[in-house]
Enzyme design. Structure first.
Site, PDB file in Angstrom:
ATOM      1  NE  ARG A  13       7.166  -9.899  -0.137  1.00 51.57           N
ATOM      2  CZ  ARG A  13       7.786  -9.107  -1.011  1.00 51.57           C
ATOM      3  NH1 ARG A  13       7.070  -8.427  -1.883  1.00 51.57           N
ATOM      4  NH2 ARG A  13       9.081  -8.987  -1.012  1.00 51.57           N
ATOM      5  CG  HIS A  62      -0.838 -15.463   4.325  1.00 54.64           C
ATOM      6  ND1 HIS A  62       0.011 -16.547   4.478  1.00 54.64           N
ATOM      7  CD2 HIS A  62      -1.201 -15.477   3.025  1.00 54.64           C
ATOM      8  CE1 HIS A  62       0.152 -17.161   3.326  1.00 54.64           C
ATOM      9  NE2 HIS A  62      -0.572 -16.536   2.428  1.00 54.64           N
ATOM     10  N   PRO A  74       0.816  -1.164   0.000  1.00 54.94           N
ATOM     11  CG  PRO A  74      -0.240  -1.273   1.997  1.00 54.94           C
ATOM     12  CD  PRO A  74       0.772  -1.925   1.178  1.00 54.94           C
ATOM     13  CD  GLU A  75       2.951   3.480  -4.165  1.00 54.28           C
ATOM     14  OE1 GLU A  75       3.029   4.688  -4.392  1.00 54.28           O
ATOM     15  OE2 GLU A  75       3.249   2.609  -5.001  1.00 54.28           O
TER      16      GLU A  75
END
Length: 296
Positions: free
Chosen positions: A117, A98, A2-3
């Site tokens: 991640r 996750h 995300p930006e």
DNA sequence: CTTATCCCCTGCCGGC
DNA sequence: TGCCGGCAGGGGATAA
């Protein structure tokens, strides 16, 4: 990752679905996310706490938490990094893959912190200590709430030989611009990403300053329209103008978009219309309008 | 001050 | 089909 646009979409969703509700329990499933004292603090303060606000600075999410007396006001500081997502779902929630942290809400809902991640971070800090936190204190102004004008941009660029793209991504100068935003902003502005910042003239600086809010608003609208947490998430259509489009024709001039590497990051640009003398004037014929961008 | 490189992780995609 | 390298939107540490 995300930006800024992705984090802002998160913030708005959290403000709508989470603020005003109380946490009932917290479960940390990834010991790397919180262990020892940090884990103990979460387990001690989250149960019963009220979510009082959802703020954002750059790519940081700040969730205001009013813990049960006498614990006082705290801030859940979240950075989604590359793959983090925060979901607010009603019980019985479908647990996402996750899931690194789970919070049960008083009304029966669930909050999931999903992070494939595992780069994302979560920290509970005292509200009074928020401004002293180095990770926040070192951030520049927020790119959406306080976009730089040409003069401020010129100040940052003066005497700098850094590539303009790396300068835009420097969170200490301007908070929120990431790799995709930087590529797209410079494409809109008609400025080459590897141009040394100090060599840019007034037309380029004006074009970049104008492109920053235009890109951010466009990205937010495109995300809202598609109901995406991530614009360009895997499986979604690529709606960007140059990002991820190496070899494809530039939508503005038709030349082939190229991928280069800058600061170790993939960089997409059009060699035809991103070069000296091609800065796009706001409202000019080369300016990208808001609109579609190929969204489905 | 600047840059490049590697690292932290997991999954996906293309080439062979 | 399987294996393997490259790549991915974050930032931090470290080495020049």
């Amino acid at each position: 990752m995300p930006e800024l646009p992705e984090v802002e979409i998160h913030r708005r969703r959290l403000e709508r679905l989470l603020v005003g509700r109380r946490a009932a329990a917290v479960e940390v499933r990834d010991p790397r996310l919180a262990a020892g004292a940090a884990l103990e603090r979460l387990q001690r303060l989250v149960p019963g706490a009220l979510f009082a606000g959802a703020r954002r600075h750059g790519k940081y999410l700040l969730l205001d938490l009013e813990a049960l007396p006498p614990a006082g006001r705290w801030v859940l500081l979240v950075h989604l990094r590359m793959t983090g997502k925060l979901w607010v779902d009603e019980y019985p929630a479908h647990e996402p893959n996750h899931a690194r942290l789970a919070m049960a809400l008083g009304g029966g809902g669930m909050v999931w912190f999903q992070d494939t991640r595992r780069f994302g971070t979560v920290a509970l800090v005292r509200a009074e200590e928020e401004e002293a936190l180095p990770e926040l204190a070192q951030l520049g102004p927020d790119a959406l709430h306080a976009p730089p004008g040409p003069a401020e941009l010129a100040g940052w660029c003066a005497g700098s030989r850094r590539a303009i793209k790396l300068l835009l991504m420097d969170q200490r100068l301007l908070a929120g611009i990431g790799n995709i935003c930087a590529c797209e902003i410079l494409y809109r502005a008609g400025v080459a990403p590897d141009a040394p910042a100090g060599t840019l003239g007034a037309p380029e600086l004006v074009a970049i300053a104008g492109a920053i809010p235009r890109h951010l608003e466009w990205a937010l609208a495109a995300q809202a329209r598609q109901r995406l947490l991530y614009l360009g998430e895997p499986g979604a259509e690529n709606v960007f103008h140059v990002y991820g489009r190496a070899g494809q024709p530039c939508p503005r001039c038709g030349e082939s978009i190229v991928r280069t590497v800058l600061g170790g990051r993939g960089t997409f640009s059009c060699p035809g219309c991103q070069r000296p003398g091609r800065a796009a004037a706001p409202g000019g014929c080369r300016t990208i309008t808001g609109g579609e961008g190929g969204a489905g």
